[in-house]
Design a protein around this motif. Structure first.
Motif, PDB file in Angstrom:
ATOM      1  N   VAL A  55       0.977  -1.320   0.370  1.00  0.00           N
ATOM      2  CA  VAL A  55      -0.164   0.487  -0.152  1.00  0.00           C
ATOM      3  C   VAL A  55       0.858   0.965   0.047  1.00  0.00           C
ATOM      4  CG1 VAL A  55      -1.516   1.340   1.493  1.00  0.00           C
ATOM      5  CG2 VAL A  55      -1.670  -1.689   1.219  1.00  0.00           C
ATOM      6  N   LEU A  56       0.838   2.293  -0.852  1.00  0.00           N
ATOM      7  CA  LEU A  56       1.435   3.695  -0.409  1.00  0.00           C
ATOM      8  C   LEU A  56       0.753   4.138  -0.568  1.00  0.00           C
ATOM      9  CD1 LEU A  56       3.647   4.297  -3.932  1.00  0.00           C
ATOM     10  CD2 LEU A  56       2.438   6.296  -2.899  1.00  0.00           C
ATOM     11  N   ILE A  57       1.047   5.393   0.654  1.00  0.00           N
ATOM     12  CA  ILE A  57      -0.542   6.461   1.067  1.00  0.00           C
ATOM     13  C   ILE A  57       1.232   7.522   1.226  1.00  0.00           C
ATOM     14  CG2 ILE A  57      -1.604   6.892   2.813  1.00  0.00           C
ATOM     15  CD1 ILE A  57      -1.199   4.281   3.785  1.00  0.00           C
ATOM     16  N   THR A  58      -0.024   8.972  -0.099  1.00  0.00           N
ATOM     17  CA  THR A  58       0.622   9.733   0.469  1.00  0.00           C
ATOM     18  C   THR A  58       0.247  10.697   1.171  1.00  0.00           C
ATOM     19  OG1 THR A  58      -0.982  11.228  -1.160  1.00  0.00           O
ATOM     20  CG2 THR A  58       0.300   9.898  -2.555  1.00  0.00           C
ATOM     21  N   LEU A  68      -4.457   6.259   8.853  1.00  0.00           N
ATOM     22  CA  LEU A  68      -4.852   4.950   7.898  1.00  0.00           C
ATOM     23  C   LEU A  68      -3.156   3.990   7.645  1.00  0.00           C
ATOM     24  CD1 LEU A  68      -6.234   7.382   4.909  1.00  0.00           C
ATOM     25  CD2 LEU A  68      -7.171   5.487   5.983  1.00  0.00           C
ATOM     26  N   ALA A  69      -2.490   4.425   7.749  1.00  0.00           N
ATOM     27  CA  ALA A  69      -1.177   4.196   7.328  1.00  0.00           C
ATOM     28  C   ALA A  69      -0.723   2.561   8.944  1.00  0.00           C
ATOM     29  CB  ALA A  69       0.488   4.905   7.915  1.00  0.00           C
ATOM     30  N   TYR A  70      -1.360   3.725   9.723  1.00  0.00           N
ATOM     31  CA  TYR A  70      -1.430   2.477  11.277  1.00  0.00           C
ATOM     32  C   TYR A  70      -2.391   1.845  11.350  1.00  0.00           C
ATOM     33  CZ  TYR A  70       0.992   5.802  12.973  1.00  0.00           C
ATOM     34  OH  TYR A  70       2.472   7.663  13.732  1.00  0.00           O
ATOM     35  N   GLU A  71      -3.447   1.704  10.069  1.00  0.00           N
ATOM     36  CA  GLU A  71      -4.641   1.024  10.151  1.00  0.00           C
ATOM     37  C   GLU A  71      -4.342   0.017   9.159  1.00  0.00           C
ATOM     38  OE1 GLU A  71      -8.474  -1.643  10.834  1.00  0.00           O
ATOM     39  OE2 GLU A  71      -7.242   1.051  11.608  1.00  0.00           O
ATOM     40  N   THR A 124       8.698   1.944  -5.054  1.00  0.00           N
ATOM     41  CA  THR A 124       8.149   1.473  -3.921  1.00  0.00           C
ATOM     42  C   THR A 124       7.989  -0.028  -5.653  1.00  0.00           C
ATOM     43  OG1 THR A 124       5.989   2.804  -3.763  1.00  0.00           O
ATOM     44  CG2 THR A 124       5.621   0.662  -3.726  1.00  0.00           C
ATOM     45  N   ILE A 125       8.166  -0.336  -6.853  1.00  0.00           N
ATOM     46  CA  ILE A 125       8.400  -1.434  -7.194  1.00  0.00           C
ATOM     47  C   ILE A 125       9.757  -2.015  -6.939  1.00  0.00           C
ATOM     48  CG2 ILE A 125       8.123  -2.304  -9.182  1.00  0.00           C
ATOM     49  CD1 ILE A 125       5.374  -1.916  -8.430  1.00  0.00           C
ATOM     50  N   ARG A 126      10.400  -1.066  -7.056  1.00  0.00           N
ATOM     51  CA  ARG A 126      11.687  -1.825  -7.215  1.00  0.00           C
ATOM     52  C   ARG A 126      12.029  -2.511  -5.501  1.00  0.00           C
ATOM     53  NH1 ARG A 126      13.904   2.629  -9.972  1.00  0.00           N
ATOM     54  NH2 ARG A 126      13.976   3.615  -8.514  1.00  0.00           N
ATOM     55  N   TYR A 127      11.066  -1.477  -4.986  1.00  0.00           N
ATOM     56  CA  TYR A 127      11.411  -2.548  -3.389  1.00  0.00           C
ATOM     57  C   TYR A 127      10.573  -3.717  -3.133  1.00  0.00           C
ATOM     58  CZ  TYR A 127      12.564  -1.569   1.734  1.00  0.00           C
ATOM     59  OH  TYR A 127      13.146  -2.295   2.879  1.00  0.00           O
ATOM     60  N   PHE A 128       9.536  -3.220  -2.871  1.00  0.00           N
ATOM     61  CA  PHE A 128       8.203  -4.672  -2.927  1.00  0.00           C
ATOM     62  C   PHE A 128       8.074  -5.734  -4.045  1.00  0.00           C
ATOM     63  CE2 PHE A 128       7.558  -0.997  -0.123  1.00  0.00           C
ATOM     64  CZ  PHE A 128       7.579  -2.082   1.176  1.00  0.00           C
ATOM     65  N   HIS A 133      -2.506  -1.001  -3.609  1.00  0.00           N
ATOM     66  CA  HIS A 133      -3.274  -0.243  -3.400  1.00  0.00           C
ATOM     67  C   HIS A 133      -2.092   0.824  -3.089  1.00  0.00           C
ATOM     68  CE1 HIS A 133      -6.983  -1.865  -0.452  1.00  0.00           C
ATOM     69  NE2 HIS A 133      -6.410  -2.356  -1.142  1.00  0.00           N
ATOM     70  N   LEU A 134      -3.274   2.318  -4.225  1.00  0.00           N
ATOM     71  CA  LEU A 134      -2.956   3.217  -3.758  1.00  0.00           C
ATOM     72  C   LEU A 134      -3.252   4.269  -3.073  1.00  0.00           C
ATOM     73  CD1 LEU A 134      -0.696   5.675  -4.973  1.00  0.00           C
ATOM     74  CD2 LEU A 134      -2.280   5.443  -7.203  1.00  0.00           C
TER      75      LEU A 134
END
Length: 272
Positions: A55-58, A68-71, A124-128, A133-134
């Motif tokens: 999940v990527l969150i801005t 949202l990050a915590y949830e 994100t793609i390289r790391y994970f 989810h965006l």
């Protein structure tokens, strides 16, 4: 004769306005009931098991994005967190890891920059190796009457973040989300249809991004799900008085902070 005709025209115009107001008074509550019912049913039908998903969150360094990050972390999702303030972002990342996220990537970036948006999606793609989810959440606020604004160009930054800051990440993320049949979550605001005085540019930006997601949902149907989160007043840096002033400067307005509710959303609609 001319005066009589002019009077008749004014009366007809007034009658039309009254009729339109009455129609809206009858129809608008029903429309809101429909939106709320559809959103709740959709949320039940389309609820995701996000354990193990990426999940990527801005706008993740505070407010709605932080929580949202915590949830997501509590539910076992991997997180890529984006915001401009690196120190605050790393604190959120550490807290998310402690809450159960199996992996957190922290990427300081400005969502109003297309290059930054391309980079954090690629990172994100390289790391994970994938993206499920965006969550587009970043936003800034403005207060002041339109006629008091010294230069309207000062508020291009607000539209760059509140509208284009949703468009750019979405553009770069869609090819990856199609591979996972993922989801775009757009955090907008009820200011998109409940028009608050002195928020001219903010209201316009939220209406623009809400319509963007409504249209995108039709275009991506079957490939990528689109969920709109439409909150009312929630505790955040915005409700604590952080805003663009009429001169286009970022400041904390103590008086504005004190008159706003400090805890809690008046209502929140999820439109899947």
């Amino acid at each position: 004769m001319a005066a009589t005709a002019q009077l008749a025209g004014r009366l007809a115009g007034a009658a039309l306005r009254v009729a339109l107001a009455a129609a809206l008074a009858l129809l608008l509550p029903a429309y809101r009931v429909y939106r709320l019912t559809a959103s709740l049913l959709g949320a039940l039908l389309h609820e995701d098991d996000v354990a193990g998903k990426v999940v990527l969150i801005t706008g993740a360094s505070s407010g709605i994005g932080e929580h949202l990050a915590y949830e997501y972390a509590r539910r076992g999702a991997y997180l890529a967190l984006v915001a401009r303030r690196e120190e605050s972002l790393r604190e959120v990342g550490d807290a998310a890891a402690a809450l159960g996220s199996p992996g957190v990537l922290v990427t300081p970036a400005d969502v109003s920059s297309p290059d930054d948006c391309r980079k954090f999606v690629d990172d994100t793609i390289r790391y994970f190796g994938r993206l499920d989810h965006l969550v587009n959440n970043a936003a800034i606020w403005q207060v002041g009457k339109f006629e008091e604004v010294t230069d309207v160009n000062h508020f291009r930054k607000l539209m760059d973040i509140n509208f284009w800051g949703h468009v750019y990440p979405t553009r770069y993320a869609i090819p990856h989300l199609k591979k996972t049949h993922g989801r775009i979550v757009g955090v907008t605001s009820n200011s998109s249809y409940i028009f608050i005085p002195r928020n001219t540019f903010y209201n316009a930006s939220k209406a623009a991004v809400l319509n963007f997601y409504d249209t995108l949902r039709m275009e991506l149907a079957g490939d990528v799900a689109v969920t709109e989160v439409v909150p009312g007043v929630v505790e955040s840096e915005i409700t604590k008085g952080k805003m663009l002033t009429k001169d286009g400067a970022m400041a904390v307005d103590q008086a504005e902070r004190d008159v706003r509710p400090s805890r809690l959303a008046q209502h929140c609609i999820l439109q899947p």
